[in-house]
Design a protein around this motif. Structure first.
Motif, PDB file in Angstrom:
ATOM      1  N   ALA A  91       0.834  -1.205   0.000  1.00  0.00           N
ATOM      2  CA  ALA A  91       0.000   0.000   0.000  1.00  0.00           C
ATOM      3  C   ALA A  91       0.870   1.256   0.000  1.00  0.00           C
ATOM      4  O   ALA A  91       0.592   2.226  -0.715  1.00  0.00           O
ATOM      5  CB  ALA A  91      -0.926  -0.001   1.209  1.00  0.00           C
ATOM      6  N   ASN A 121       2.420   1.691  -3.388  1.00  0.00           N
ATOM      7  CA  ASN A 121       1.396   2.196  -4.296  1.00  0.00           C
ATOM      8  C   ASN A 121       1.181   3.680  -4.103  1.00  0.00           C
ATOM      9  O   ASN A 121       0.950   4.416  -5.067  1.00  0.00           O
ATOM     10  CB  ASN A 121       0.073   1.466  -4.073  1.00  0.00           C
ATOM     11  N   MET A 133       4.825  13.396 -12.422  1.00  0.00           N
ATOM     12  CA  MET A 133       5.020  13.346 -13.879  1.00  0.00           C
ATOM     13  C   MET A 133       4.119  14.361 -14.559  1.00  0.00           C
ATOM     14  O   MET A 133       4.534  15.042 -15.502  1.00  0.00           O
ATOM     15  CB  MET A 133       4.686  11.949 -14.402  1.00  0.00           C
ATOM     16  N   LEU A 134       2.892  14.468 -14.075  1.00  0.00           N
ATOM     17  CA  LEU A 134       1.962  15.463 -14.635  1.00  0.00           C
ATOM     18  C   LEU A 134       2.542  16.868 -14.455  1.00  0.00           C
ATOM     19  O   LEU A 134       2.522  17.687 -15.370  1.00  0.00           O
ATOM     20  CB  LEU A 134       0.598  15.333 -13.947  1.00  0.00           C
ATOM     21  N   ARG A 152       3.613  18.782 -17.833  1.00  0.00           N
ATOM     22  CA  ARG A 152       2.530  19.631 -18.325  1.00  0.00           C
ATOM     23  C   ARG A 152       2.296  20.938 -17.596  1.00  0.00           C
ATOM     24  O   ARG A 152       1.413  21.698 -17.979  1.00  0.00           O
ATOM     25  CB  ARG A 152       1.223  18.823 -18.341  1.00  0.00           C
ATOM     26  N   GLU A 170      -3.285  23.858  -8.943  1.00  0.00           N
ATOM     27  CA  GLU A 170      -4.159  22.897  -9.608  1.00  0.00           C
ATOM     28  C   GLU A 170      -4.049  22.985 -11.119  1.00  0.00           C
ATOM     29  O   GLU A 170      -4.585  22.151 -11.836  1.00  0.00           O
ATOM     30  CB  GLU A 170      -5.621  23.121  -9.190  1.00  0.00           C
ATOM     31  N   LYS A 217      -3.081  10.960 -16.566  1.00  0.00           N
ATOM     32  CA  LYS A 217      -3.685  11.898 -15.615  1.00  0.00           C
ATOM     33  C   LYS A 217      -3.884  13.221 -16.338  1.00  0.00           C
ATOM     34  O   LYS A 217      -3.122  13.533 -17.246  1.00  0.00           O
ATOM     35  CB  LYS A 217      -2.766  12.147 -14.420  1.00  0.00           C
ATOM     36  N   SER A 218      -4.869  13.996 -15.925  1.00  0.00           N
ATOM     37  CA  SER A 218      -5.119  15.266 -16.600  1.00  0.00           C
ATOM     38  C   SER A 218      -5.299  16.399 -15.609  1.00  0.00           C
ATOM     39  O   SER A 218      -5.697  16.193 -14.469  1.00  0.00           O
ATOM     40  CB  SER A 218      -6.371  15.170 -17.477  1.00  0.00           C
ATOM     41  N   LEU A 219      -5.000  17.603 -16.070  1.00  0.00           N
ATOM     42  CA  LEU A 219      -5.303  18.815 -15.323  1.00  0.00           C
ATOM     43  C   LEU A 219      -6.726  19.249 -15.668  1.00  0.00           C
ATOM     44  O   LEU A 219      -7.263  18.847 -16.704  1.00  0.00           O
ATOM     45  CB  LEU A 219      -4.302  19.918 -15.694  1.00  0.00           C
ATOM     46  N   GLN A 258      -1.086  14.141 -19.145  1.00  0.00           N
ATOM     47  CA  GLN A 258       0.209  13.462 -19.086  1.00  0.00           C
ATOM     48  C   GLN A 258      -0.035  11.966 -19.077  1.00  0.00           C
ATOM     49  O   GLN A 258      -0.760  11.469 -18.211  1.00  0.00           O
ATOM     50  CB  GLN A 258       0.984  13.874 -17.823  1.00  0.00           C
ATOM     51  N   THR A 300       1.259   8.573 -18.145  1.00  0.00           N
ATOM     52  CA  THR A 300       2.273   8.142 -17.178  1.00  0.00           C
ATOM     53  C   THR A 300       2.884   6.801 -17.568  1.00  0.00           C
ATOM     54  O   THR A 300       3.916   6.419 -17.032  1.00  0.00           O
ATOM     55  CB  THR A 300       1.681   8.041 -15.772  1.00  0.00           C
ATOM     56  N   LEU A 349      -4.250  -1.156  -9.198  1.00  0.00           N
ATOM     57  CA  LEU A 349      -4.072  -1.275  -7.768  1.00  0.00           C
ATOM     58  C   LEU A 349      -3.865   0.125  -7.200  1.00  0.00           C
ATOM     59  O   LEU A 349      -2.922   0.807  -7.568  1.00  0.00           O
ATOM     60  CB  LEU A 349      -2.847  -2.149  -7.492  1.00  0.00           C
ATOM     61  N   ALA A 350      -4.769   0.550  -6.333  1.00  0.00           N
ATOM     62  CA  ALA A 350      -4.662   1.892  -5.770  1.00  0.00           C
ATOM     63  C   ALA A 350      -4.465   1.795  -4.269  1.00  0.00           C
ATOM     64  O   ALA A 350      -4.941   0.866  -3.627  1.00  0.00           O
ATOM     65  CB  ALA A 350      -5.917   2.687  -6.080  1.00  0.00           C
ATOM     66  N   ALA A 351      -3.731   2.757  -3.729  1.00  0.00           N
ATOM     67  CA  ALA A 351      -3.482   2.747  -2.291  1.00  0.00           C
ATOM     68  C   ALA A 351      -4.778   3.039  -1.535  1.00  0.00           C
ATOM     69  O   ALA A 351      -5.062   2.448  -0.500  1.00  0.00           O
ATOM     70  CB  ALA A 351      -2.408   3.768  -1.928  1.00  0.00           C
ATOM     71  N   VAL A 364      -6.274   6.168  -9.358  1.00  0.00           N
ATOM     72  CA  VAL A 364      -5.496   7.402  -9.369  1.00  0.00           C
ATOM     73  C   VAL A 364      -5.190   7.913 -10.775  1.00  0.00           C
ATOM     74  O   VAL A 364      -4.581   8.955 -10.945  1.00  0.00           O
ATOM     75  CB  VAL A 364      -4.165   7.232  -8.604  1.00  0.00           C
ATOM     76  N   HIS A 365      -5.590   7.149 -11.783  1.00  0.00           N
ATOM     77  CA  HIS A 365      -5.370   7.628 -13.151  1.00  0.00           C
ATOM     78  C   HIS A 365      -6.408   7.007 -14.076  1.00  0.00           C
ATOM     79  O   HIS A 365      -7.222   6.189 -13.653  1.00  0.00           O
ATOM     80  CB  HIS A 365      -3.948   7.310 -13.623  1.00  0.00           C
TER      81      HIS A 365
END
Lengths: 251, 251
Positions: A150, A153, A163-164, A168, A250, B87-89, B95, B97, B108-110, B115-116
């Motif tokens: 976890a 992750n 990375m975003l 960007r 943001e 992922k996006s703004l 972006q 990833t 798999l998310a924490a 998350v994307h």
DNA sequence: CGGCCTATTGAATTTCTTCAAATAGTGTGG
DNA sequence: CCACACTATTTGAAGAAATTCAATAGGCCG
């Protein structure tokens, strides 16, 4: 079963290998970061066993903990201080991939070699485990593996956010995002946020945001001129307009 | 113990929920990606149990598997095809990833939310597990948790490499790096590399490298003019000078 | 106080982006 | 099978953002 500590030779860092564990039973239970660290998954009995395996490791300001490509002999939980995680290109260009704060763990590599550099940003105290013990820990305490998973992750998710940012966002957005992130983390660690401390220098901020130090400096100045922040000292920020900063952060 | 599949409601994708597992015993053992996927850690008996928990899920070209912020009900192993993770703004800047290829797992998310975004780049076939089963799987098969951890660590390492690319490389280096990476992955999957297939469009490449489509196009042209690559078709690359490309890719 | 290091500021330059237009490819209906 | 429309890609020119190079200011320590 009684876990015994794997002896994997000398460790990096001047003060590595101090054995607080053997001298003070219950050390882990009194640990400041225990509720946030990967060992939070364990009950008291398991914690007492795990305690046998750790050593404490201190690093001074700017000292190197490990370097990309080094054999990955150990992994660490940050107890105190902050570290800089980075990767570099052959010609020296550097990207800081993150800052490790108390409670976080570093040094787990998929292969046998560390994948980045870890350097102390301040005086640092670490809780060290041999990588040789990891497999056994996982088998003995399945919950621990889940928690490590976890937490990894969660690092991965942060990496994707970053990375975003790198790919960007413009300089202003990057900088605002960086400041907002610092504030959140300081708040989470019960540290002051109004005069927010910047534990890293401009070069570190630049290498974290994918900018040059000059651009970071100009961006701070711009935020200052726009009255969004003030800089009472070079390493201290005061946020005057949190809403505006968040809006920038943001994107 | 006999693991039974958690029923967590409908899944995304047109063809999600097909139960190959119940109709063909030994399905997993015949799986093309089994030796590379997270289930490679299991022996035949465990695999037979795990087999009860999976469903197969097909997606068409450009179809969405899940979106950032969706409740994370399931995680997946890619069996066939490729997906785009992004992922996006708020204003739409995007972006990418990473790209998920056969054998890799995604989703798999924490926390409880994805998350994307994950979108099919081609027709895709996936092996789906409910997140509700994950905890039990981990407890029942500790080796699996170790393997999930190792695979997640490997993703994290790739993410850090990509941060270095996004933050510190120029357009030429980024593009060369991208091509070298594609070649490596194609080779690892026993796919042709001499006329190397580009499964994604210029916009995807641009959003992966933190550039615009125009810059990607110009950079391809530059590599072509320098006789390092040729482009027999828009989606097919031939590398004439591998050494030069590698030199660029390293920075 | 002077030296050294970090941070800031300024000017010129470069790289990449933006906007605009042309070309190539792909698919569809006649 | 071809004409047409639509989309993706390439190319060109102008502009913007960030970098580079250079110089100045601010702190800190001996």
């Amino acid at each position: 079963m009684n876990l015994t500590r794997a002896d994997d030779g000398p460790s990096p860092g001047l003060n590595c290998g101090r054995r607080n564990s053997s001298s003070s039973v219950g050390f882990c239970r009194k640990c400041a970061v225990q509720t946030r660290a990967f060992c939070a998954a364990l009950d008291d009995a398991a914690l007492a066993q795990l305690e046998q395996l750790h050593t404490i490791c201190d690093l001074a300001d700017e000292e190197n903990l490990f370097t990309e490509g080094d054999p990955a002999a150990a992994f660490f939980t940050v107890l105190k201080g902050a570290l800089r995680l980075s990767k570099s290109l052959p010609d020296g260009r550097r990207q800081i991939t993150g800052f490790a704060l108390p409670g976080e763990f570093i040094g787990l590599a998929a292969e046998q070699l560390y994948v980045h550099n870890a350097d102390a940003l301040t005086d640092v105290s670490l809780c060290r485990f041999s990588i040789l013990d990891l497999e056994r820990i996982g088998e003995e305490f399945p919950k621990m593996n889940s928690r490590l998973l976890a937490m990894t992750n969660s690092s991965l998710s942060l990496a994707q956010d970053h990375m975003l940012l790198l790919g960007r966002m413009n300089a202003l957005e990057k900088t605002a995002n960086f400041l907002c992130g610092l504030i959140d983390r300081a708040a989470a660690a019960d540290q002051p946020t109004d005069p927010l401390a910047l534990p890293m220098c401009r070069a570190d901020i630049a290498d974290y945001l994918g900018l040059t130090i000059e651009t970071v400096s100009r961006t701070f100045t711009r935020l200052k001129v726009d009255k969004i922040i003030s800089l009472p000292e070079h390493n201290r920020v005061r946020v005057n307009d949190t809403a505006a900063l968040l809006r920038l952060a943001e994107g």
